[in-house]
Design an enzyme around this catalytic site. Structure first.
Site, PDB file in Angstrom:
ATOM      1  N   PRO A   7       0.860  -1.191   0.000  1.00 19.96           N
ATOM      2  CA  PRO A   7       0.000   0.000   0.000  1.00 19.96           C
ATOM      3  C   PRO A   7       0.890   1.234   0.000  1.00 19.96           C
ATOM      4  O   PRO A   7       1.900   1.275   0.700  1.00 19.96           O
ATOM      5  CB  PRO A   7      -0.746  -0.103   1.335  1.00 19.96           C
ATOM      6  CG  PRO A   7       0.117  -0.956   2.213  1.00 19.96           C
ATOM      7  CD  PRO A   7       0.883  -1.877   1.305  1.00 19.96           C
ATOM      8  N   MET A   8       0.540   2.236  -0.800  1.00 20.91           N
ATOM      9  CA  MET A   8       1.317   3.487  -0.808  1.00 20.91           C
ATOM     10  C   MET A   8       0.361   4.661  -0.949  1.00 20.91           C
ATOM     11  O   MET A   8      -0.164   4.922  -2.037  1.00 20.91           O
ATOM     12  CB  MET A   8       2.357   3.467  -1.935  1.00 20.91           C
ATOM     13  CG  MET A   8       3.511   2.513  -1.646  1.00 20.91           C
ATOM     14  SD  MET A   8       4.755   2.450  -2.947  1.00 20.91           S
ATOM     15  CE  MET A   8       5.496   4.062  -2.832  1.00 20.91           C
ATOM     16  N   GLN A  68      -7.089  -1.544   3.833  1.00 24.79           N
ATOM     17  CA  GLN A  68      -6.235  -1.250   4.986  1.00 24.79           C
ATOM     18  C   GLN A  68      -6.865  -0.177   5.869  1.00 24.79           C
ATOM     19  O   GLN A  68      -7.246   0.897   5.381  1.00 24.79           O
ATOM     20  CB  GLN A  68      -4.843  -0.786   4.561  1.00 24.79           C
ATOM     21  CG  GLN A  68      -3.927  -0.651   5.780  1.00 24.79           C
ATOM     22  CD  GLN A  68      -2.524  -0.175   5.465  1.00 24.79           C
ATOM     23  OE1 GLN A  68      -2.335   0.982   5.134  1.00 24.79           O
ATOM     24  NE2 GLN A  68      -1.546  -1.059   5.555  1.00 24.79           N
ATOM     25  N   CYS A  98       2.675   3.232   9.811  1.00 21.91           N
ATOM     26  CA  CYS A  98       2.793   4.575   9.245  1.00 21.91           C
ATOM     27  C   CYS A  98       3.660   5.477  10.144  1.00 21.91           C
ATOM     28  O   CYS A  98       3.408   5.606  11.341  1.00 21.91           O
ATOM     29  CB  CYS A  98       1.407   5.188   9.060  1.00 21.91           C
ATOM     30  SG  CYS A  98       1.496   6.807   8.264  1.00 21.91           S
ATOM     31  N   LYS A 139       0.277  -5.070   9.351  1.00 25.09           N
ATOM     32  CA  LYS A 139       1.544  -4.611   8.773  1.00 25.09           C
ATOM     33  C   LYS A 139       2.247  -3.779   9.831  1.00 25.09           C
ATOM     34  O   LYS A 139       1.695  -2.778  10.293  1.00 25.09           O
ATOM     35  CB  LYS A 139       1.270  -3.793   7.514  1.00 25.09           C
ATOM     36  CG  LYS A 139       2.526  -3.333   6.793  1.00 25.09           C
ATOM     37  CD  LYS A 139       2.187  -2.950   5.353  1.00 25.09           C
ATOM     38  CE  LYS A 139       3.383  -2.418   4.584  1.00 25.09           C
ATOM     39  NZ  LYS A 139       3.694  -1.020   4.903  1.00 25.09           N
ATOM     40  N   ASN A 199       9.232  -7.104   3.908  1.00 30.21           N
ATOM     41  CA  ASN A 199       9.050  -5.877   3.127  1.00 30.21           C
ATOM     42  C   ASN A 199      10.177  -4.881   3.434  1.00 30.21           C
ATOM     43  O   ASN A 199      10.648  -4.803   4.557  1.00 30.21           O
ATOM     44  CB  ASN A 199       7.679  -5.269   3.476  1.00 30.21           C
ATOM     45  CG  ASN A 199       7.484  -3.858   2.933  1.00 30.21           C
ATOM     46  OD1 ASN A 199       7.280  -2.918   3.686  1.00 30.21           O
ATOM     47  ND2 ASN A 199       7.563  -3.697   1.635  1.00 30.21           N
ATOM     48  N   GLY A 200      10.541  -4.138   2.376  1.00 35.34           N
ATOM     49  CA  GLY A 200      11.491  -3.042   2.534  1.00 35.34           C
ATOM     50  C   GLY A 200      12.738  -3.194   1.698  1.00 35.34           C
ATOM     51  O   GLY A 200      13.445  -4.188   1.798  1.00 35.34           O
ATOM     52  N   GLY A 223       7.037  -2.344  -2.800  1.00 35.42           N
ATOM     53  CA  GLY A 223       6.442  -1.022  -2.975  1.00 35.42           C
ATOM     54  C   GLY A 223       7.173  -0.256  -4.052  1.00 35.42           C
ATOM     55  O   GLY A 223       6.926  -0.441  -5.266  1.00 35.42           O
ATOM     56  N   ARG A 224       8.143   0.555  -3.610  1.00 34.45           N
ATOM     57  CA  ARG A 224       8.827   1.440  -4.559  1.00 34.45           C
ATOM     58  C   ARG A 224       9.559   0.673  -5.655  1.00 34.45           C
ATOM     59  O   ARG A 224       9.652   1.134  -6.795  1.00 34.45           O
ATOM     60  CB  ARG A 224       9.784   2.356  -3.780  1.00 34.45           C
ATOM     61  CG  ARG A 224       9.035   3.321  -2.854  1.00 34.45           C
ATOM     62  CD  ARG A 224       9.943   3.893  -1.803  1.00 34.45           C
ATOM     63  NE  ARG A 224      10.547   2.815  -1.026  1.00 34.45           N
ATOM     64  CZ  ARG A 224      11.631   2.966  -0.270  1.00 34.45           C
ATOM     65  NH1 ARG A 224      12.204   4.139  -0.183  1.00 34.45           N
ATOM     66  NH2 ARG A 224      12.118   1.938   0.396  1.00 34.45           N
TER      67      ARG A 224
HETATM   68  C1  LIG Z   1       4.671   7.358  -0.543  1.00 32.67           C
HETATM   69  C2  LIG Z   1       4.458   6.177   0.370  1.00 32.67           C
HETATM   70  C3  LIG Z   1       3.206   5.912   0.868  1.00 32.67           C
HETATM   71  C4  LIG Z   1       2.985   4.828   1.728  1.00 32.67           C
HETATM   72  N1  LIG Z   1       1.719   4.561   2.190  1.00 32.67           N
HETATM   73  C5  LIG Z   1       1.497   3.462   2.975  1.00 32.67           C
HETATM   74  C6  LIG Z   1       0.182   3.127   3.416  1.00 32.67           C
HETATM   75  O1  LIG Z   1      -0.821   3.787   3.103  1.00 32.67           O
HETATM   76  N2  LIG Z   1       0.053   2.021   4.199  1.00 32.67           N
HETATM   77  C7  LIG Z   1       1.125   1.243   4.572  1.00 32.67           C
HETATM   78  O2  LIG Z   1       0.951   0.257   5.280  1.00 32.67           O
HETATM   79  N3  LIG Z   1       2.360   1.537   4.140  1.00 32.67           N
HETATM   80  C8  LIG Z   1       2.574   2.607   3.356  1.00 32.67           C
HETATM   81  N4  LIG Z   1       3.830   2.877   2.904  1.00 32.67           N
HETATM   82  C9  LIG Z   1       4.935   1.942   3.196  1.00 32.67           C
HETATM   83  C10 LIG Z   1       5.072   0.890   2.079  1.00 32.67           C
HETATM   84  O3  LIG Z   1       3.914   0.073   2.038  1.00 32.67           O
HETATM   85  C11 LIG Z   1       6.305  -0.002   2.317  1.00 32.67           C
HETATM   86  O4  LIG Z   1       6.167  -0.618   3.559  1.00 32.67           O
HETATM   87  C12 LIG Z   1       7.616   0.790   2.276  1.00 32.67           C
HETATM   88  O5  LIG Z   1       7.648   1.678   1.174  1.00 32.67           O
HETATM   89  C13 LIG Z   1       8.814  -0.139   2.214  1.00 32.67           C
HETATM   90  O6  LIG Z   1       8.728  -0.990   1.096  1.00 32.67           O
HETATM   91  P1  LIG Z   1       9.513  -0.691  -0.296  1.00 32.67           P
HETATM   92  O7  LIG Z   1      10.975  -0.479   0.079  1.00 32.67           O
HETATM   93  O8  LIG Z   1       9.275  -1.926  -1.112  1.00 32.67           O
HETATM   94  O9  LIG Z   1       8.929   0.559  -0.870  1.00 32.67           O
HETATM   95  C14 LIG Z   1       4.079   3.971   2.069  1.00 32.67           C
HETATM   96  C15 LIG Z   1       5.343   4.240   1.544  1.00 32.67           C
HETATM   97  C16 LIG Z   1       5.544   5.324   0.710  1.00 32.67           C
HETATM   98  C17 LIG Z   1       6.944   5.570   0.152  1.00 32.67           C
END
Ligand SMILES: Cc1cc2nc3c(=O)[nH]c(=O)nc-3n(C[C@H](O)[C@H](O)[C@H](O)COP(=O)(O)O)c2cc1C
Length: 319
Positions: A7-8, A68, A98, A139, A199-200, A223-224
């Protein structure tokens, strides 16, 4: 082995979910967080975050989209979770990760990791409220300021009856700063009675392999990395099968970008859609040099015709 789309908030909405699922090899999506305070939200809020609810909670490609929820009031979270399920949500995910100050100040997200008892109460209330067949997932991060409560939080989630746990391998203090501490996940994943998803900082197949090795997990959430490389999930699954799959070529990525822009024109004001495309290009720059050039061309514009032209030229140049 499963790959989940992270989720982002403000980035991965239903359009982005549809596009990335169309590319393939994604097993589950989760909506951006929906903030729950002290009332039952109107149904329209759930439909706004997840238009997929009108299609049994599935993307057009049939990938389930969990809703979520973020908040701290167990009873209200439970009531809203039940409503989401009645509207068609195939699962509920609870946000304990968050890091945003505005969210934490209001007693939501990662701030709850300071008190495993509250994590337990929330997960238990939601688990009890929704039908047994509906998965409830959580999460979390490794902790708030440090990881001293990590084991207790994991135990709270498990004891309260969650079906799965996603761990973003950093504390709230770490923010999004590399590295992610995958090896810390192994402390709980190995003996966990429920699936633990790592994750991460997974940006490549190499990262995935190291993450799996260090975390002891089978499943990952991206995510990213998936925004920077839209078929990373396919590459990872191919690697898991002992095969090789190359990254999408720029023209294919550019086509996707074009769809992201033109599919959403009817829903949002043009300037907002332009913003979303530029935002995606920022992630793509990491993997594709062509994204930098395209970004420079469109950065001051919001005119759909100019975008179309810019996309076509960018595709033609790299074809
Ligand atoms: C712009 C942005 C928005 C995010 N929004 C959420 C969210 O709404 N809910 C959530 O559980 N995590 C959120 N995250 C965290 C991501 O789900 C993820 O845990 C985090 O980016 C690490 O994973 P990655 O390195 O694969 O991006 C967000 C991250 C970013 C960068």
């Amino acid at each position: 082995m499963r790959v989940l789309l992270a989720p982002m908030d403000g980035v991965v909405d239903h359009t982005m979910r549809a596009l990335l699922c169309q590319v393939g090899s994604i097993d589950r999506c989760v909506t951006e967080f929906i903030r729950v305070t002290n009332r039952l939200l109107p149904s329209r809020v759930f439909y706004r975050y997840s238009p997929e609810l009108k299609h049994n909670g599935l993307t057009h490609c049939g990938v389930p989209v969990y809703i979520q929820l973020l908040g701290s009031n167990p009873q209200m979270l439970a009531e809203n979770a039940l409503l989401a399920v009645q509207l068609g949500a195939p699962g509920i995910d609870l946000n304990f990760g968050c890091p945003a100050k505005s969210v934490n100040r209001n007693d939501g997200g990662s701030v709850l990791l300071q008190d495993p008892g509250r994590v337990f109460d929330i997960v238990q209330a939601v688990r009890e409220a929704v039908p047994c067949k509906t998965p409830v997932t959580a999460k979390i991060r490794l902790g708030f300021n440090d990881s001293s409560q990590f084991h207790k939080n994991v135990k709270a989630v498990v004891d309260a009856g969650a079906d799965e746990l996603v761990i973003h391998a950093r504390t709230r203090r770490d923010g999004y700063k590399p590295p992610a501490y995958w090896q810390q996940i192994a402390q709980v994943s190995v003996d966990s009675p429920i699936p633990v998803i790592a994750n991460g900082e997974i940006w490549s197949v190499d990262d995935y392999q190291r993450c799996i090795e260090q975390s002891g997990c089978q499943d990952v959430m991206l995510g990213r990395g998936l925004l920077a490389c839209p078929n990373l999930s396919q590459q990872i699954k191919a690697c898991y099968r002992g095969e090789f799959c190359s990254a999408l070529k720029w023209p294919e990525v550019c086509q996707l970008l074009g769809s992201a822009f033109f599919n959403t024109l009817e829903q949002y004001e043009t300037k907002h859609v332009g913003g979303r495309v530029k935002q995606w290009l920022v992630y793509l720059k990491r993997q594709y040099p062509e994204a930098t050039e395209l970004f420079e061309t469109i950065k001051r514009h919001n005119d759909p015709e100019l975008y179309q032209q810019a996309f076509s030229q960018s595709i033609a140049r790299s074809a």
